[in-house]
Design a protein around this motif. Sequence first.
Motif, mmCIF file in Angstrom:
data_model
loop_
_atom_site.group_PDB
_atom_site.id
_atom_site.type_symbol
_atom_site.label_atom_id
_atom_site.label_comp_id
_atom_site.label_asym_id
_atom_site.label_seq_id
_atom_site.Cartn_x
_atom_site.Cartn_y
_atom_site.Cartn_z
ATOM 1 N N ARG A 1 0.817 -1.201 0.000
ATOM 2 C CA ARG A 1 0.000 0.000 0.000
ATOM 3 C C ARG A 1 0.858 1.261 0.000
ATOM 4 N NH1 ARG A 1 -5.111 -0.910 -0.156
ATOM 5 N NH2 ARG A 1 -5.750 0.884 1.070
ATOM 6 N N TYR A 2 1.773 1.320 -0.963
ATOM 7 C CA TYR A 2 2.603 2.497 -1.153
ATOM 8 C C TYR A 2 2.984 2.593 -2.622
ATOM 9 C CZ TYR A 2 6.058 -1.221 -0.169
ATOM 10 O OH TYR A 2 6.753 -2.399 -0.120
ATOM 11 N N GLU A 3 3.440 3.775 -3.025
ATOM 12 C CA GLU A 3 3.938 3.940 -4.388
ATOM 13 C C GLU A 3 5.312 3.290 -4.467
ATOM 14 O OE1 GLU A 3 3.605 7.792 -6.194
ATOM 15 O OE2 GLU A 3 1.859 8.278 -4.950
ATOM 16 N N TRP A 4 5.572 2.575 -5.566
ATOM 17 C CA TRP A 4 6.851 1.904 -5.697
ATOM 18 C C TRP A 4 7.341 1.930 -7.142
ATOM 19 C CZ3 TRP A 4 6.564 -2.122 -9.082
ATOM 20 C CH2 TRP A 4 5.338 -2.777 -9.215
ATOM 21 N N ALA A 5 8.636 1.752 -7.268
ATOM 22 C CA ALA A 5 9.278 1.619 -8.570
ATOM 23 C C ALA A 5 10.338 0.533 -8.452
ATOM 24 C CB ALA A 5 9.923 2.933 -8.994
ATOM 25 N N ILE A 6 10.659 -0.060 -9.582
ATOM 26 C CA ILE A 6 11.726 -1.055 -9.641
ATOM 27 C C ILE A 6 12.748 -0.577 -10.654
ATOM 28 C CG2 ILE A 6 12.370 -3.439 -10.155
ATOM 29 C CD1 ILE A 6 9.427 -4.212 -9.587
ATOM 30 N N ILE A 7 13.997 -0.543 -10.237
ATOM 31 C CA ILE A 7 15.099 -0.223 -11.137
ATOM 32 C C ILE A 7 15.920 -1.485 -11.321
ATOM 33 C CG2 ILE A 7 17.238 1.088 -11.413
ATOM 34 C CD1 ILE A 7 15.962 3.340 -9.809
ATOM 35 N N SER A 8 16.142 -1.861 -12.582
ATOM 36 C CA SER A 8 17.013 -3.005 -12.848
ATOM 37 C C SER A 8 18.386 -2.479 -13.263
ATOM 38 C CB SER A 8 16.429 -3.910 -13.938
ATOM 39 O OG SER A 8 16.427 -3.260 -15.186
ATOM 40 N N VAL A 9 19.424 -3.118 -12.723
ATOM 41 C CA VAL A 9 20.796 -2.661 -12.915
ATOM 42 C C VAL A 9 21.603 -3.749 -13.614
ATOM 43 C CG1 VAL A 9 22.864 -1.841 -11.725
ATOM 44 C CG2 VAL A 9 20.619 -1.283 -10.807
ATOM 45 N N GLU A 10 22.350 -3.344 -14.618
ATOM 46 C CA GLU A 10 23.268 -4.247 -15.322
ATOM 47 C C GLU A 10 24.612 -4.251 -14.597
ATOM 48 O OE1 GLU A 10 22.594 -6.121 -17.953
ATOM 49 O OE2 GLU A 10 20.638 -5.297 -18.503
ATOM 50 N N ASP A 11 25.426 -5.245 -14.869
ATOM 51 C CA ASP A 11 26.753 -5.335 -14.249
ATOM 52 C C ASP A 11 27.630 -4.125 -14.572
ATOM 53 O OD1 ASP A 11 26.265 -7.708 -12.944
ATOM 54 O OD2 ASP A 11 27.030 -8.943 -14.586
ATOM 55 N N ASP A 12 27.420 -3.516 -15.739
ATOM 56 C CA ASP A 12 28.240 -2.362 -16.131
ATOM 57 C C ASP A 12 27.758 -1.054 -15.492
ATOM 58 O OD1 ASP A 12 25.938 -1.686 -17.538
ATOM 59 O OD2 ASP A 12 26.883 -1.790 -19.518
ATOM 60 N N GLY A 13 26.698 -1.131 -14.668
ATOM 61 C CA GLY A 13 26.195 0.056 -13.984
ATOM 62 C C GLY A 13 25.053 0.746 -14.692
ATOM 63 N N SER A 14 24.780 0.371 -15.940
ATOM 64 C CA SER A 14 23.638 0.971 -16.624
ATOM 65 C C SER A 14 22.354 0.462 -15.969
ATOM 66 C CB SER A 14 23.657 0.647 -18.116
ATOM 67 O OG SER A 14 23.553 -0.747 -18.327
ATOM 68 N N TYR A 15 21.301 1.249 -16.069
ATOM 69 C CA TYR A 15 20.057 0.884 -15.389
ATOM 70 C C TYR A 15 18.854 1.408 -16.143
ATOM 71 C CZ TYR A 15 19.743 5.717 -13.756
ATOM 72 O OH TYR A 15 19.646 7.081 -13.705
ATOM 73 N N GLU A 16 17.701 0.853 -15.790
ATOM 74 C CA GLU A 16 16.445 1.366 -16.316
ATOM 75 C C GLU A 16 15.354 1.168 -15.268
ATOM 76 O OE1 GLU A 16 14.316 -0.714 -19.459
ATOM 77 O OE2 GLU A 16 15.510 -2.500 -19.076
ATOM 78 N N VAL A 17 14.401 2.084 -15.290
ATOM 79 C CA VAL A 17 13.217 1.901 -14.449
ATOM 80 C C VAL A 17 12.350 0.909 -15.206
ATOM 81 C CG1 VAL A 17 11.198 2.996 -13.423
ATOM 82 C CG2 VAL A 17 13.368 4.228 -13.505
ATOM 83 N N CYS A 18 12.211 -0.282 -14.660
ATOM 84 C CA CYS A 18 11.503 -1.327 -15.394
ATOM 85 C C CYS A 18 10.045 -1.432 -15.004
ATOM 86 C CB CYS A 18 12.224 -2.666 -15.282
ATOM 87 S SG CYS A 18 12.396 -3.284 -13.614
ATOM 88 N N ASP A 19 9.654 -0.810 -13.913
ATOM 89 C CA ASP A 19 8.249 -0.797 -13.541
ATOM 90 C C ASP A 19 8.014 0.221 -12.439
ATOM 91 O OD1 ASP A 19 5.511 -1.453 -13.393
ATOM 92 O OD2 ASP A 19 5.986 -3.526 -13.856
ATOM 93 N N ALA A 20 6.799 0.723 -12.382
ATOM 94 C CA ALA A 20 6.426 1.664 -11.331
ATOM 95 C C ALA A 20 4.907 1.657 -11.204
ATOM 96 C CB ALA A 20 6.909 3.072 -11.656
ATOM 97 N N THR A 21 4.431 2.015 -10.057
ATOM 98 C CA THR A 21 3.005 2.090 -9.821
ATOM 99 C C THR A 21 2.720 3.224 -8.858
ATOM 100 O OG1 THR A 21 1.022 0.826 -9.282
ATOM 101 C CG2 THR A 21 2.918 0.492 -7.868
ATOM 102 N N THR A 22 1.485 3.633 -8.836
ATOM 103 C CA THR A 22 1.038 4.586 -7.833
ATOM 104 C C THR A 22 -0.105 3.951 -7.067
ATOM 105 O OG1 THR A 22 -0.452 5.655 -9.385
ATOM 106 C CG2 THR A 22 1.715 6.646 -9.112
ATOM 107 N N PHE A 23 -0.182 4.260 -5.817
ATOM 108 C CA PHE A 23 -1.250 3.719 -4.973
ATOM 109 C C PHE A 23 -2.454 4.618 -5.112
ATOM 110 C CE2 PHE A 23 -3.406 3.589 -0.811
ATOM 111 C CZ PHE A 23 -3.824 2.277 -0.863
#
Length: 102
Positions: A79-101
């Motif tokens: 019951r909170y707003e959340w996001a998921i960031i996926s990180v590669e070994d080289d340090g690059s990343y992307e926000v792969c999912d997010a939601t709002t409550f």
Amino acid sequence: MGTVTTHLASQARTIFDDLGYTVSDDGEEIRAERKWRVVQVTPMPEPTDAPTNGEFRCFVTRAGQCTALKQRLASQNVRYEWAIISVEDDGSYEVCDATTFA
């Protein structure tokens, strides 16, 4: 904290620092603050039970774990707003999912 979790925590600190947040340790989590927003950042190398409280949370995980982590969060009905960031070994990343409550 294991080596993988420590590495994810370091990457999470860098990501939020680069985004202009003030970053500090908060137990096994990271506290990222900017203006009025405080985000609890949780390094999570593998999907496990998520914290049950909070307002804004971000989970930092390895690339390839995003879908499983999203399913875990959905099954817990957090019951909170959340996001998921996926990180590669080289340090690059992307926000792969997010939601709002709602």
